[in-house]
Design an enzyme around this catalytic site. Sequence first.
Site, mmCIF file in Angstrom:
data_model
loop_
_atom_site.group_PDB
_atom_site.id
_atom_site.type_symbol
_atom_site.label_atom_id
_atom_site.label_comp_id
_atom_site.label_asym_id
_atom_site.label_seq_id
_atom_site.Cartn_x
_atom_site.Cartn_y
_atom_site.Cartn_z
ATOM 1 N N TYR A 168 0.821 -1.201 0.000
ATOM 2 C CA TYR A 168 0.000 0.000 0.000
ATOM 3 C C TYR A 168 0.864 1.264 0.000
ATOM 4 O O TYR A 168 1.802 1.404 0.795
ATOM 5 C CB TYR A 168 -0.911 0.033 1.234
ATOM 6 C CG TYR A 168 -1.657 1.344 1.386
ATOM 7 C CD1 TYR A 168 -2.709 1.667 0.547
ATOM 8 C CD2 TYR A 168 -1.259 2.287 2.347
ATOM 9 C CE1 TYR A 168 -3.369 2.877 0.656
ATOM 10 C CE2 TYR A 168 -1.910 3.496 2.470
ATOM 11 C CZ TYR A 168 -2.968 3.786 1.619
ATOM 12 O OH TYR A 168 -3.608 4.990 1.729
ATOM 13 N N HIS A 218 -3.800 16.403 -2.321
ATOM 14 C CA HIS A 218 -4.215 16.472 -0.919
ATOM 15 C C HIS A 218 -4.063 17.872 -0.323
ATOM 16 O O HIS A 218 -4.392 18.087 0.848
ATOM 17 C CB HIS A 218 -3.416 15.465 -0.078
ATOM 18 C CG HIS A 218 -3.829 14.034 -0.308
ATOM 19 N ND1 HIS A 218 -3.871 13.463 -1.555
ATOM 20 C CD2 HIS A 218 -4.219 13.051 0.561
ATOM 21 C CE1 HIS A 218 -4.255 12.203 -1.458
ATOM 22 N NE2 HIS A 218 -4.482 11.927 -0.181
ATOM 23 N N ASN A 269 1.363 11.558 5.813
ATOM 24 C CA ASN A 269 0.643 10.618 6.668
ATOM 25 C C ASN A 269 1.248 10.678 8.069
ATOM 26 O O ASN A 269 2.355 10.196 8.298
ATOM 27 C CB ASN A 269 0.767 9.201 6.103
ATOM 28 C CG ASN A 269 -0.484 8.386 6.331
ATOM 29 O OD1 ASN A 269 -1.286 8.718 7.198
ATOM 30 N ND2 ASN A 269 -0.639 7.322 5.553
ATOM 31 N N TYR A 302 -16.237 29.053 47.493
ATOM 32 C CA TYR A 302 -15.485 28.006 46.795
ATOM 33 C C TYR A 302 -14.376 28.545 45.895
ATOM 34 O O TYR A 302 -13.330 27.915 45.753
ATOM 35 C CB TYR A 302 -16.435 27.174 45.924
ATOM 36 C CG TYR A 302 -17.329 26.224 46.680
ATOM 37 C CD1 TYR A 302 -17.330 26.162 48.066
ATOM 38 C CD2 TYR A 302 -18.172 25.360 45.988
ATOM 39 C CE1 TYR A 302 -18.145 25.292 48.753
ATOM 40 C CE2 TYR A 302 -18.999 24.476 46.659
ATOM 41 C CZ TYR A 302 -18.984 24.448 48.049
ATOM 42 O OH TYR A 302 -19.795 23.576 48.721
ATOM 43 N N ARG A 308 -11.607 28.995 48.368
ATOM 44 C CA ARG A 308 -11.326 27.829 49.205
ATOM 45 C C ARG A 308 -10.948 26.596 48.380
ATOM 46 O O ARG A 308 -10.157 25.756 48.822
ATOM 47 C CB ARG A 308 -12.556 27.520 50.061
ATOM 48 C CG ARG A 308 -12.279 26.530 51.150
ATOM 49 C CD ARG A 308 -13.461 26.138 52.016
ATOM 50 N NE ARG A 308 -14.723 26.771 51.770
ATOM 51 C CZ ARG A 308 -15.890 26.154 51.882
ATOM 52 N NH1 ARG A 308 -15.936 24.876 52.212
ATOM 53 N NH2 ARG A 308 -17.021 26.795 51.662
ATOM 54 N N PHE A 334 -1.412 6.398 12.219
ATOM 55 C CA PHE A 334 -1.679 7.789 11.855
ATOM 56 C C PHE A 334 -2.922 8.345 12.554
ATOM 57 O O PHE A 334 -3.203 9.543 12.476
ATOM 58 C CB PHE A 334 -1.911 7.886 10.340
ATOM 59 C CG PHE A 334 -2.919 6.879 9.858
ATOM 60 C CD1 PHE A 334 -4.270 7.027 10.130
ATOM 61 C CD2 PHE A 334 -2.522 5.767 9.154
ATOM 62 C CE1 PHE A 334 -5.204 6.093 9.721
ATOM 63 C CE2 PHE A 334 -3.453 4.815 8.725
ATOM 64 C CZ PHE A 334 -4.793 4.988 9.016
ATOM 65 N N GLU A 378 -12.012 5.179 5.167
ATOM 66 C CA GLU A 378 -11.615 5.802 6.436
ATOM 67 C C GLU A 378 -12.906 6.189 7.163
ATOM 68 O O GLU A 378 -13.367 7.329 7.113
ATOM 69 C CB GLU A 378 -10.715 7.002 6.144
ATOM 70 C CG GLU A 378 -9.396 6.541 5.526
ATOM 71 C CD GLU A 378 -8.726 7.571 4.644
ATOM 72 O OE1 GLU A 378 -9.111 8.759 4.708
ATOM 73 O OE2 GLU A 378 -7.817 7.194 3.880
#
Length: 523
Positions: free
Chosen positions: A55, A85, A197, A281, A284, A329, A414
Site C-alpha cells: 500500500y 491532498h 501521513n 469556593y 477555598r 496515523f 476511512e
Amino acid sequence: MSQHFSYGEDYLTAGMAIKIAQGEIKGIISEATRNKIQKNRQVVDNIVEKGQPVYGINTGFGPLCTTKITKEETKILQSNILQSHSVGVGEPIDRQIAKLMMILKIQSLAKGHSGIAVKTIERILWHIENDAIPIVPCQGSVGASGDLAPLSHLFLPLIGLGKVIYQQKTITTKELFKHTGLTPVDLGPKEGLALINGTQFIAAHAVQVLSKLHNCLSHADIIGAMMIEGLQGSVKPFYKELHQLRPFKGNIHTATRVKSLLKGSEIMEDHIDCDRVQDPYSLRCIPQVHGASRNAWLHLKELLEIELNSVTDNPIIIDENLTISGGSFHGQPLAMALDYACLAASEIGNISDRRIYLALEGNSPGVPKLLMEDTGINSGYMILQYTTAALASENKGLCFPSSADSIPTSLGQEDHVSMGSIGGRKALRVLENVEKILAIELLTATQAFEFRKPLKSGKILDEIHKYVRTVVPFADKDRVFADDIEKGIEMIKDNTIIHITDKISKREKLSLETQYSNEFEVY
C-alpha cells in the site's frame, strides 16, 4: 547555540521542540541515524523492483488501494499526492506551529521506518534552519489517515509549489528557489505518503497547548493567591495536612505553591482570629479546581511525549520481510487528551471569573463594592466582569469534545476519524480567552490589594503588586479600562508575573518547589 538534538535518537519533549523552533537548540541527523534511514529506504526500492504490492508504494491511496501502480509511475504518484491532498482552507496557522510540524515530522521520519530518503529530510532541515516556513491553512484535516491536508501544504515547497514566509515576507516557492538557488526535491516511491501521513498538525498544536496551559496554570495560582490576600481569605485550605488525605498530584502541587506565596503576609496575619469560618469556593477550592486542571495537563504531557517519539505514518517498513499497513496515523490518542485539556483550560477561566465577581461584591471588610470608593457617578470595575463572563461563556461553548464526532471519508475506507486537528485548534482558542480572563483578575486583585495598605503582602506578591502599579495605576475613578486590560494581557503573555516570581523566590530563598515540581514542568 551549543547544544544539539539528534533526531531519531534523542528523546523529544514539548519543551525541546519549542527550543528547536526558537533556534535555541540545533537539530541534527547523526551518521548512525543517516545509515538507518538509508537502509530503510533501500527496502522500499527493493519492493518496487520486485513488484510486490504494498500500500502507498505501488498502489493507489485510500479507496484506490487495490489499484496497482507501475514501477515507472511510482515517483509521479508521490508528487501527485502532495498536490491532490493540498485542499486546506482558512487562515494560515501560526508560523511557530508550522515550524513545529516540520520538527516533529523529522523526528518521526528519522526513526527509520518510513522509507524516506536522507536528502528529503535534509531539505526539511534547511527550511527549519533558514526560517523558511511554509504557509499552511488551518482547516481541512479530520485527524486520521494523518493530518493529510495541512501536511500536504507544509511540504509543497519541497517540490517547488506552495508559499513560504521567508525573511519576513510571504513569497511563492518559485521565488524562494530563485533567491536561494534551491531546486525541487525528486521524491521517490513512498516518500510523498510518508510526508503527509502522520499526526504532526495535531501534535504541534498539542505542544502549544501544553506550553500555554502550563503558563495559565502558573499565573492562575499566583493571581489566585493575590486575590486571597486582597479579599483576606483563609490560608487553611492550603495546608498539607488536608491534601495528604486526598493526595491528587495537582491538588498538592497547587496548594503548596499558593501557601508558599502567602507566607510572611501581614495581610493574612491581620485577620487570623476573625469570625469568618470559611470562604466561598472560588477561594477555598483553588487546590481542587486548579489541581484538577493540572492533572489534565499532566495527562496530555504523558501522551504527547509518547506521540513525539513515535512513528505515525503508514505503511510502516519494519524490515525487508515485514511491511505493515496499520493505523498509527490515527489521532485519537491525542484528540481525546486535547479535549480534556480544553475543558481543563476553560475551568481555570471559569473559576477566575468567579473570583473577579467575588471581589466586586463588597463583602470583604475594607474592600468597597466594585473596588472603588466613589461609585454611582463611577461604575468602578463592574463592567470588566462582563467581559470575563462573556469569555468564560464562549469557552464553555468551545468545550464540546471534537473527538466525540466522526464523519466517514475516503468513500468509507476511512470510516472513523478523530477530529483531533479541530480539538487542538479549539483548545488554543480557549487558552487565548483564559489569558484575557486572568489578565482582568490580575487587575482586580491588584486593585483590592490597595485597600489593605499599609499592611504588606508576602515578598513575592508584594513585588508583583508594585510592578503592576508601574504599568497600570490605581483607579479612583472611571477611565477606559480596555487600555488597562491590554496591558494586563501583555503581562500574562510575556510571562512577566512568572519571571518576577522566579526572581524574588531565588533572591529571598523562598522555595515554591513541591514533590511534583519536575513532573509539572515543560522540559
